[in-house]
Design a protein around this motif. Structure first.
Motif, mmCIF file in Angstrom:
data_model
loop_
_atom_site.group_PDB
_atom_site.id
_atom_site.type_symbol
_atom_site.label_atom_id
_atom_site.label_comp_id
_atom_site.label_asym_id
_atom_site.label_seq_id
_atom_site.Cartn_x
_atom_site.Cartn_y
_atom_site.Cartn_z
ATOM 1 N N ARG A 1 0.832 -1.214 0.000
ATOM 2 C CA ARG A 1 0.000 0.000 0.000
ATOM 3 C C ARG A 1 0.862 1.258 0.000
ATOM 4 N N ILE A 2 1.947 1.236 0.755
ATOM 5 C CA ILE A 2 2.817 2.417 0.788
ATOM 6 C C ILE A 2 3.476 2.634 -0.565
ATOM 7 N N SER A 3 3.823 1.551 -1.249
ATOM 8 C CA SER A 3 4.473 1.684 -2.555
ATOM 9 C C SER A 3 3.543 2.273 -3.602
ATOM 10 N N THR A 4 2.226 2.272 -3.357
ATOM 11 C CA THR A 4 1.285 2.862 -4.312
ATOM 12 C C THR A 4 1.130 4.373 -4.133
ATOM 13 N N ILE A 5 1.726 4.937 -3.104
ATOM 14 C CA ILE A 5 1.619 6.383 -2.871
ATOM 15 C C ILE A 5 2.381 7.106 -3.970
ATOM 16 N N ASP A 6 1.672 7.881 -4.763
ATOM 17 C CA ASP A 6 2.266 8.571 -5.903
ATOM 18 C C ASP A 6 1.843 10.033 -5.872
ATOM 19 N N VAL A 7 2.518 10.801 -5.021
ATOM 20 C CA VAL A 7 2.243 12.228 -4.878
ATOM 21 C C VAL A 7 3.568 12.975 -4.885
ATOM 22 N N ASP A 8 3.483 14.288 -5.023
ATOM 23 C CA ASP A 8 4.698 15.093 -5.038
ATOM 24 C C ASP A 8 5.373 15.141 -3.685
ATOM 25 N N ASP A 9 4.582 15.365 -2.641
ATOM 26 C CA ASP A 9 5.181 15.540 -1.318
ATOM 27 C C ASP A 9 4.380 14.795 -0.270
ATOM 28 N N VAL A 10 5.080 14.238 0.692
ATOM 29 C CA VAL A 10 4.478 13.589 1.856
ATOM 30 C C VAL A 10 5.069 14.278 3.071
ATOM 31 N N ILE A 11 4.339 15.238 3.611
ATOM 32 C CA ILE A 11 4.872 16.089 4.668
ATOM 33 C C ILE A 11 4.811 15.404 6.029
ATOM 34 N N GLY A 12 3.763 14.641 6.281
ATOM 35 C CA GLY A 12 3.608 14.036 7.594
ATOM 36 C C GLY A 12 2.947 12.674 7.513
ATOM 37 N N SER A 13 2.794 12.054 8.676
ATOM 38 C CA SER A 13 2.199 10.725 8.736
ATOM 39 C C SER A 13 0.717 10.745 8.374
ATOM 40 N N GLY A 14 0.078 11.905 8.488
ATOM 41 C CA GLY A 14 -1.338 11.987 8.120
ATOM 42 C C GLY A 14 -1.579 11.693 6.655
ATOM 43 N N TYR A 15 -0.624 12.081 5.779
ATOM 44 C CA TYR A 15 -0.754 11.754 4.362
ATOM 45 C C TYR A 15 -0.805 10.244 4.163
ATOM 46 N N ILE A 16 0.104 9.545 4.834
ATOM 47 C CA ILE A 16 0.176 8.086 4.678
ATOM 48 C C ILE A 16 -1.073 7.434 5.247
ATOM 49 N N GLU A 17 -1.525 7.914 6.400
ATOM 50 C CA GLU A 17 -2.710 7.343 7.039
ATOM 51 C C GLU A 17 -3.923 7.433 6.121
ATOM 52 N N GLN A 18 -4.122 8.581 5.479
ATOM 53 C CA GLN A 18 -5.277 8.738 4.605
ATOM 54 C C GLN A 18 -5.152 7.895 3.343
ATOM 55 N N TRP A 19 -3.929 7.667 2.882
ATOM 56 C CA TRP A 19 -3.735 6.952 1.625
ATOM 57 C C TRP A 19 -3.937 5.444 1.789
ATOM 58 N N ILE A 20 -3.457 4.877 2.883
ATOM 59 C CA ILE A 20 -3.443 3.417 3.015
ATOM 60 C C ILE A 20 -4.593 2.877 3.853
ATOM 61 N N SER A 21 -5.472 3.728 4.355
ATOM 62 C CA SER A 21 -6.615 3.241 5.139
ATOM 63 C C SER A 21 -7.563 2.437 4.251
ATOM 64 N N ASP A 22 -8.271 1.489 4.861
ATOM 65 C CA ASP A 22 -9.160 0.626 4.094
ATOM 66 C C ASP A 22 -10.352 1.382 3.537
ATOM 67 N N SER A 23 -10.962 2.241 4.347
ATOM 68 C CA SER A 23 -12.166 2.949 3.913
ATOM 69 C C SER A 23 -12.010 4.441 4.208
ATOM 70 N N PHE A 24 -11.886 5.239 3.149
ATOM 71 C CA PHE A 24 -11.738 6.682 3.351
ATOM 72 C C PHE A 24 -13.068 7.354 3.641
ATOM 73 N N MET A 25 -14.184 6.631 3.470
ATOM 74 C CA MET A 25 -15.490 7.205 3.760
ATOM 75 C C MET A 25 -15.866 7.075 5.227
ATOM 76 N N SER A 26 -15.149 6.266 5.973
ATOM 77 C CA SER A 26 -15.493 6.037 7.380
ATOM 78 C C SER A 26 -14.864 7.114 8.264
ATOM 79 N N PRO A 27 -15.626 7.645 9.221
ATOM 80 C CA PRO A 27 -15.035 8.629 10.147
ATOM 81 C C PRO A 27 -14.173 8.003 11.226
ATOM 82 N N PHE A 28 -14.250 6.674 11.400
ATOM 83 C CA PHE A 28 -13.505 6.015 12.465
ATOM 84 C C PHE A 28 -12.035 5.856 12.063
ATOM 85 N N PRO A 29 -11.122 6.145 12.976
ATOM 86 C CA PRO A 29 -9.689 5.980 12.659
ATOM 87 C C PRO A 29 -9.331 4.511 12.518
ATOM 88 N N GLN A 30 -8.819 4.129 11.362
ATOM 89 C CA GLN A 30 -8.436 2.740 11.104
ATOM 90 C C GLN A 30 -6.949 2.508 11.309
#
Length: 522
Positions: free
Chosen positions: A231-260
Motif C-alpha cells: 500500500r505504501i508503494s502505491t503512494i504517488d504524490v509530489d510531497d508527503v509532509i507528515g504521517s497523516g498523508y500516509i494514514e489517509q492513503w493506506i486506510s481501508d475505507s476513506f469514507m469512514s469517520p472512524f480511525p483505522q
C-alpha cells in the motif's frame, strides 16, 4: 447510494494520471570531477547554502571535492573526520598509471582511511543528489566514476520531551521527535530483540520523505507486512509532509469517520504494538508514528493500563466506555425526551426541566445545536491560540458564555449541564481522532433524535454498529474481538486481566509466535 459514491470517489487505477518523473540526476557519474560538480550546480541551481570544498591530494595533486548543504550537515564532523584526514594522510598515487585507475584507487583508500561509520558508495548522480539534499556529504574524486556518501546529518532538532497529546500519570515521559533516527533509537531502547526489523522506504516524488516500517520478524504476520509495503508503494504524490498523508492513503475505507490507523507520540506504545504482532510506521520530520491494524477495543486502551494494577486498569476502561456513550448519545437523549417522550421522565425531574425551560424561545434541538456548536468553536479556538491563552479562552469563555446565555433566557440551565457533561466525557478518551469521530457522530444522532425521537437514536445506534462490523483495518475486523468473537482476546479488552494471565498474543492478529510467557516458569 454509498456504493455509487464509493465507485465515483475511489481512485481508478486505469485513469490515474502519473506524471513523468524528471530525468535530472538519473545519469551515471562521470570520471571527470569538473563535469560532476557542474552537474550538481546545475541541478541545484547553485544555492547559497551549497558547500563545495576542492582539495588536492598526494604528490600527483589529485583533485577531490566534498559536496554538502549548509544547515543540514554537522560541520564539525566534516572538518574533523573528513577534511583533516584527507589533508593529513600521505596518499600513495604512484602505483596507478592512468587517471581513472588513480581516482578509483584513491576512492578505495579513502573508504578505508576515513574514521567514519555509515560510508556507502554510488555511481549514480540521482543517489548523490538525494544524499546531498538529505544532509549527507558526497565525496568525489577526479578520475573515479563513483562517489563516497558519508552520513553527516547534523541539523538542529527538538529534544526528547513529554508527549503533548498522550500525557500519563504513571509511565515514561519520553515522546517521539521530528528526527527519524532518534525515534528509531527510542524504540530500540525498549526492544532489544535482534529480530526487530526496520524497513526503509522513500515516498513522494519531490519530497523524497524517508519512512521506516517497524515490525518483529517471527511474530508479525508476513502477509500483513507485505500488505503494508504494497500500500505504501502505491503512494504517488509530489510531497508527503507528515504521517497523516500516509494514514489517509493506506486506510481501508476513506469514507469512514472512524480511525483505522492509530497515531501516537509514545515510543512505549509502538514497542508494545510490535511485540503484539502489529506494524508501526515511523515518518521523518513528524513526531507521530502510525500503528496498524487497529480495532475498536484498542482505541479505548491507554498505555497507563499496563503500568497500573489490573483492577484499576479495568475500572478505567469501563469508565472510558461509559464516557464514550455519554459523549455520543447524551444530547440526543435530552432532545428525544424533552420533545417526544416527556412521559418517560420522572415527574419531579420533568417539572424541574419544564421550569428551567420556561421562557426559552427555541425548541430543544435548536438549543442543543446552538450550545454544542458554541462549545466546538471554543474548543477549536483554544487549540489554535497560544497555550496559556488557549486554556483561559476554553475555561473562561465557556463559563462566561454559558452563564450569559442562561441569564438572557436563550438556553436553559439543564442544557448547560448536559453540554458540560458531554464535553468532559469526550476528554476522557485516550485517542484524539476517535474523540473527534464521536463529535461528528453526535451531531448526526442529535438530528435523528429531533426527527424521530428515541426511534431515531436506536436506528442511529444500529447503523453505527453495522458500519463498525463491516469495517476492516488491514484485513482485521474493526469490531474484533467482539465480532467475530475471540474468547482468549477478552482477557485484554474491557477487562484487563492480571499480567500473569496475559500469556498469549491476540488470536485475531494471527501472529507466527502466539506465546508471550512461559507458563512453566511463572
Amino acid at each position: 447510494m454509498f456504493r455509487f459514491l464509493l465507485s465515483r470517489l475511489a481512485p481508478q487505477p486505469k485513469q490515474r494520471i502519473r506524471y513523468a518523473q524528471s530525468n535530472e540526476g538519473s545519469a551515471a557519474l562521470s570520471a571527470s570531477l569538473e563535469t560532476n560538480l557542474g552537474y550538481i550546480r546545475t541541478a541545484l541551481a547553485t544555492p547559497n547554502d551549497l558547500l563545495i570544498r576542492i582539495i588536492a591530494l598526494g604528490a600527483e595533486k589529485q583533485a577531490c571535492a566534498t559536496v554538502c548543504l549548509d544547515g543540514l550537515v554537522n560541520k564539525e564532523l566534516i572538518n574533523t573526520n573528513v577534511l583533516k584526514p584527507l589533508q593529513a594522510f600521505n596518499w600513495d598515487t604512484s602505483n596507478y598509471l592512468q587517471q581513472a585507475e588513480q581516482g578509483a584507487g584513491l576512492l578505495n583508500q579513502m573508504a578505508e582511511v576515513l574514521p567514519l561509520n555509515g560510508i556507502s558508495r554510488s555511481d549514480r548522480m540521482e543517489a548523490c543528489l538525494l544524499a546531498v539534499l538529505s544532509g549527507e556529504t558526497v565525496l568525489l574524486v577526479d578520475g573515479a566514476a563513483e562517489a563516497l556518501i558519508i552520513g553527516s546529518q547534523g541539523w538542529d532538532g527538538r529534544a526528547v520531551e513529554e508527549p503533548q497529546t498522550e500525557a500519563l500519570i504513571r509511565g515514561p515521559r519520553e515522546g517521539f521527535t521530528e528526527n527519524l533516527r532518534t525515534n528509531m533509537s527510542l524504540v530500540r531502547r525498549r526492544m532489544k530483540d535482534p529480530k526487530l526489523r526496520f524497513f526503509d522506504m522513500r515516498i513522494g516524488r519531490r519530497s523524497q520523505t524517508q519512512i521506516v516500517i517497524a515490525y518483529t520478524e517471527g511474530i508479525a504476520n508476513p502477509e500483513l507486512v507485505r500488505e503494508v509495503q504494497r500500500r505504501i508503494s502505491t503512494i504517488d504524490v509530489d510531497d508527503v509532509i507528515g504521517s497523516g498523508y500516509i494514514e489517509q492513503w493506506i486506510s481501508d475505507s476513506f469514507m469512514s469517520p472512524f480511525p483505522q490507523i492509530l497515531a501516537t507520540e509514545r515510543p512505549d506504545k509502538v514497542a508494545a504494538a510490535v511485540v503484539q504482532g502489529k506494524v508501526a510506521i515511523l515518518v521523518d520530520t513528524t513526531p507521530f508514528a502510525l500503528i496498524l491494524p487497529v480495532t475498536i477495543g484498542a482505541i479505548i486502551q491507554s498505555p497507563e493500563d499496563y503500568y497500573s494494577h489490573w483492577l484499576i486498569a479495568t475500572l478505567m476502561r469501563i469508565l472510558r466506555l461509559i464516557a464514550a456513550f455519554i459523549a455520543t448519545f447524551l444530547p440526543a437523549f435530552y432532545i428525544a425526551l424533552v420533545e417526544y417522550h416527556q412521559g418517560m421522565i420522572p415527574s419531579l425531574l420533568a417539572f424541574s426541566i419544564a421550569g428551567s425551560r420556561e421562557g426559552v424561545p427555541f425548541p430543544a434541538v435548536i438549543e442543543t445545536l446552538l450550545m454544542e456548536g458554541t462549545l466546538e468553536i471554543l474548543r477549536e479556538a483554544g487549540v489554535r491560540l497560544p497555550k496559556p491563552i488557549g486554556q483561559t479562552i476554553g475555561i473562561v469563555g465557556g463559563l462566561v458564555i454559558g452563564e450569559a446565555a442562561v441569564a438572557a433566557g436563550i438556553v436553559s440551565p439543564i442544557m448547560v449541564i448536559v453540554v458540560a457533561i458531554t464535553a468532559i466525557s469526550s476528554f476522557t478518551l485516550p485517542s484524539y481522532p476517535f474523540a473527534i469521530t464521536l463529535r461528528i457522530i453526535r451531531f448526526a444522532i442529535m438530528i435523528a433524535a429531533a426527527l424521530f425521537g428515541l426511534y431515531g437514536i436506536v436506528l442511529s445506534y444500529i447503523i453505527i454498529n453495522i458500519h463498525i462490523v463491516n469495517l476492516k483495518s488491514f484485513g482485521i475486523p474493526y469490531s474484533a474481538p467482539f465480532a467475530p468473537f475471540f474468547k482468549k482476546d477478552w482477557k485484554d479488552l474491557v477487562l484487563r486481566a492480571p499480567t500473569t494471565m496475559l500469556d498469549t498474543r491476540p488470536d485475531m492478529m494471527q501472529t507466527e509466535d502466539r506465546t508471550r510467557m512461559n507458563r512453566d516458569l511463572r
